[in-house]
Design an enzyme around this catalytic site. Sequence first.
Site, short mmCIF file in Angstrom:
data_model
loop_
_atom_site.label_atom_id
_atom_site.label_comp_id
_atom_site.label_asym_id
_atom_site.label_seq_id
_atom_site.Cartn_x
_atom_site.Cartn_y
_atom_site.Cartn_z
N ARG A 106 0.83 -1.19 0.00
CA ARG A 106 0.00 0.00 0.00
C ARG A 106 0.87 1.25 0.00
O ARG A 106 2.08 1.20 0.22
CB ARG A 106 -0.92 0.00 1.23
CG ARG A 106 -2.00 -1.06 1.21
CD ARG A 106 -2.76 -1.15 2.52
NE ARG A 106 -1.93 -1.70 3.60
CZ ARG A 106 -2.36 -1.87 4.85
NH1 ARG A 106 -3.59 -1.49 5.18
NH2 ARG A 106 -1.56 -2.39 5.76
N HIS A 119 -0.70 1.89 16.08
CA HIS A 119 -0.90 0.70 16.94
C HIS A 119 0.18 0.64 18.01
O HIS A 119 0.96 -0.32 18.10
CB HIS A 119 -0.92 -0.58 16.10
CG HIS A 119 -2.01 -0.63 15.07
ND1 HIS A 119 -3.34 -0.77 15.42
CD2 HIS A 119 -1.98 -0.53 13.72
CE1 HIS A 119 -4.08 -0.77 14.31
NE2 HIS A 119 -3.28 -0.62 13.28
N ASP A 140 -2.42 -6.61 15.22
CA ASP A 140 -1.84 -5.27 15.25
C ASP A 140 -1.87 -4.67 16.65
O ASP A 140 -1.05 -3.82 16.99
CB ASP A 140 -2.58 -4.33 14.30
CG ASP A 140 -1.97 -4.33 12.90
OD1 ASP A 140 -0.76 -4.55 12.78
OD2 ASP A 140 -2.72 -4.11 11.93
#
Length: 371
Positions: free
Chosen positions: A15, A96, A270
């Site tokens: 991504r 996270h 995560d």
Amino acid sequence: MRVGTVREIKNHEYRVGLTPESVRELVAHGHEVWVESGAGLGIGASDADYSASGAAIMGEAAAVFEGCEMIVKVKEPQAGERAMLRQGQVLYTYLHLAPDPEQTADLVKSGVTAIAYETVTGPGNSLPLLKPMSQVAGRMSIQAGATALQKATGGRGVLLGGVPGVLPGKVLIIGGGVVGFNAAQMAVGMGADVTILDRDPEVLERLDNHFEGRAKTRFSNRAVVQQMVCESELVIGAVLVPGAAAPKLVSREMLGCMKPGSVLVDVAIDQGGCFETSRPTTHAEPIYVVDGIVHYCVANMPGAVARTSTYALNNVTLPHALRIADLGWKGALKANPHLAAGLNVHEGKVTYEAVARDLGYDYTPVSEVLA
């Protein structure tokens, strides 16, 4: 403002923080955008596509980190990237932090202003910047689980939908939120025997009405979790406590009652994972086996479908990126309390209560930072 995005360097992460279309919007607002060469190749976007949208192409990530006032990413900065962050700079990405003390320490030390996608809120305490990736991960969890159940990957050798004359596989989904709902949609569509657990009666009612008996719902407690884990061949961990470490709902002891070759998919990895035996894996080596039970714990599941995921993510992250660039980070946070909820670290202070509590930092309320 000069805004930058870089190529993601986490294992098999394809991504990218900004699409060419998002770059065009930022440029139209009068901002300058720097993009590391090759940053968009994972979604099929070339340097030429970014240049045509108005971006300046930089040869290496270091130039982007050094020259830009705001860095827009997808995944948490890796150690080498964190070393390039500085005070006065804005980092806008997934973080996270609660299960990641090393990253938190580095961000605190850097002095950066770090805004986490996963804690930005919306109306009704929703998490709109987390939602599209939760939708992707929920749907992918069933694909991944179905593959892991195949004998060649160490699984039990069960087809989730069964065939005429053979019962379908049993799927347990722990958590009826966005991840759980999307996982259930996929599992039901494949013809599996699906049960969803949650502790919110309204969530259970909504799910029951939606699936009209195609998926069963049960109120979640320790006894029910243990019973259903033992009966199921695929268990999806879909529990989220915003910004905090995920609760451990399935103990190692429970694995002893599961059928050998059954599969656990931990979508909460995560945030530390909701199975006691979970540890982060990568797309390169996605599974491992504990006590005969296959574990799939990839920490960036949506990265495998990078184009879909990037465009879904940019749909929700770009409006806030524009606000930060237009108003400055402080002006944007003052104007929008939902965005203010995303501030996790600022100039050496931890500004998200759950992270401070879980990792032992003093908590500084965002209101103090904005005063």
